[in-house]
Design a protein around this motif. Structure first.
Motif, PDB file in Angstrom:
ATOM      1  N   VAL A   8     -49.540 -24.673  -4.110  1.00 29.44           N
ATOM      2  CA  VAL A   8     -50.182 -25.278  -2.931  1.00 29.44           C
ATOM      3  C   VAL A   8     -51.206 -26.315  -3.374  1.00 29.44           C
ATOM      4  N   LYS A   9     -51.963 -26.014  -4.425  1.00 29.36           N
ATOM      5  CA  LYS A   9     -52.963 -26.955  -4.924  1.00 29.36           C
ATOM      6  C   LYS A   9     -52.321 -28.274  -5.348  1.00 29.36           C
ATOM      7  N   TYR A  11     -61.714 -19.863  -4.908  1.00 21.43           N
ATOM      8  CA  TYR A  11     -62.762 -20.853  -5.119  1.00 21.43           C
ATOM      9  C   TYR A  11     -64.027 -20.194  -5.667  1.00 21.43           C
ATOM     10  N   GLU A  12     -64.448 -19.111  -5.038  1.00 23.12           N
ATOM     11  CA  GLU A  12     -65.665 -18.445  -5.486  1.00 23.12           C
ATOM     12  C   GLU A  12     -65.523 -17.856  -6.876  1.00 23.12           C
ATOM     13  N   GLN A  13     -64.293 -17.542  -7.277  1.00 22.72           N
ATOM     14  CA  GLN A  13     -64.053 -17.007  -8.610  1.00 22.72           C
ATOM     15  C   GLN A  13     -63.847 -18.121  -9.647  1.00 22.72           C
ATOM     16  N   GLY A  14     -64.022 -19.357  -9.221  1.00 25.04           N
ATOM     17  CA  GLY A  14     -63.901 -20.499 -10.124  1.00 25.04           C
ATOM     18  C   GLY A  14     -62.488 -20.809 -10.559  1.00 25.04           C
ATOM     19  N   ARG A  15     -61.522 -20.452  -9.716  1.00 29.28           N
ATOM     20  CA  ARG A  15     -60.117 -20.644 -10.087  1.00 29.28           C
ATOM     21  C   ARG A  15     -59.443 -21.759  -9.286  1.00 29.28           C
ATOM     22  N   LEU A  16     -60.263 -22.562  -8.619  1.00 28.08           N
ATOM     23  CA  LEU A  16     -59.732 -23.746  -7.909  1.00 28.08           C
ATOM     24  C   LEU A  16     -60.559 -24.970  -8.305  1.00 28.08           C
TER      25      LEU A  16
END
Length: 252
Positions: free
Chosen positions: A221-222, A247-252
């Motif tokens: 999707v990204k 996002y909050e886990q820094g994976r985006l």
């Protein structure tokens, strides 16, 4: 002489018939117009803002009279109102019914449309939900997903200010997974003029930890969003009482 008179009479009759036929053929109904000029078809092609006031009113009343089309009739009515819709809205049913082709039903329709326009002007614009964080998305989607016993995937289509345009369920699947077509996500996003997109799905197991399939879907999707210049805000996994945000886990 009688023969000549008869011929002249026939000739005049034929001539008058020809003129009558020509005049009749000039009285075109809307159905005889070129398709691109018909109000309904024009609205479908170009949108409502491309139509004149007379054309919009003609769609509402549906037909004119035997002497003129609905558009011509509404042009005449508006002309008598100085082409002012506010003035039109102040006409009475009886006044509108003085026009040939405007009966009680059409007069009521016209005044109802004017009243709706006035009420819309007075109404406040609908407040769009602000979904600019994972917590906001969770609070919005949790009531929808908390009791599901199968996985569902949703997209939240937003404008550049993270205001919700439209939520949409894109899949409904099994207990441990659901199939998501990235092409459908991008198609719906483009149709709604989306500039920001969030993806979310639930885990009926109530374990928010993402699977490898979740990771792969997030990356697909990204990449698709990057290609179409849509900001992929987050992929959020929702359970009853907790969530996982890429996002909050820094994976985006």
């Amino acid at each position: 002489m009688k023969t000549n008179d008869n011929l002249n009479t026939r000739g005049e009759t034929n001539h008058n018939c020809s003129l009558s036929t020509i005049h009749s053929s000039l009285k075109l109904t809307i159905n005889n117009w070129a398709e691109e000029d018909r109000p309904r078809e024009k609205l479908m092609r170009l949108g409502a803002d491309a139509l004149s006031n007379a054309e919009l009113l003609a769609i509402l009343i549906g037909s004119g009279s035997t002497k003129e089309s609905a558009v011509s009739l509404m042009q005449r009515v508006l002309n008598d109102c100085d082409n002012n819709l506010n003035t039109l809205g102040k006409r009475s049913i009886h006044e509108l019914m003085t026009y040939n082709g405007v009966g009680e039903a059409k007069a009521i329709t016209i005044l109802a449309a004017c009243e709706l326009g006035k009420r819309r002007q007075q109404a406040q614009a609908a407040e769009r939900k602000d979904l600019g964080s994972a917590t906001a998305v969770y609070n919005y989607m949790h009531p929808q997903m908390q009791d599901l016993d199968v996985e569902e995937a949703w997209i939240l289509l937003m404008n550049q200010n993270y205001k919700l345009i439209k939520p949409m369920r894109i899949s409904h699947g099994g207990i441990t997974e659901t199939a998501v077509d990235v092409r459908i996500i991008i198609k719906e996003a483009l149709l709604c003029n989306t500039t920001v997109l969030a993806l979310c799905h639930n885990h009926p197991s109530n374990n928010p930890r993402p699977s490898r399939d979740d990771d792969q879907l997030t990356q697909r999707v990204k990449k698709a969003c990057e290609l179409m210049r849509i900001h992929f805000m987050d992929h959020i996994i929702i359970t009853d009482g907790a969530y996982y945000s890429y996002y909050e886990q820094g994976r985006l």
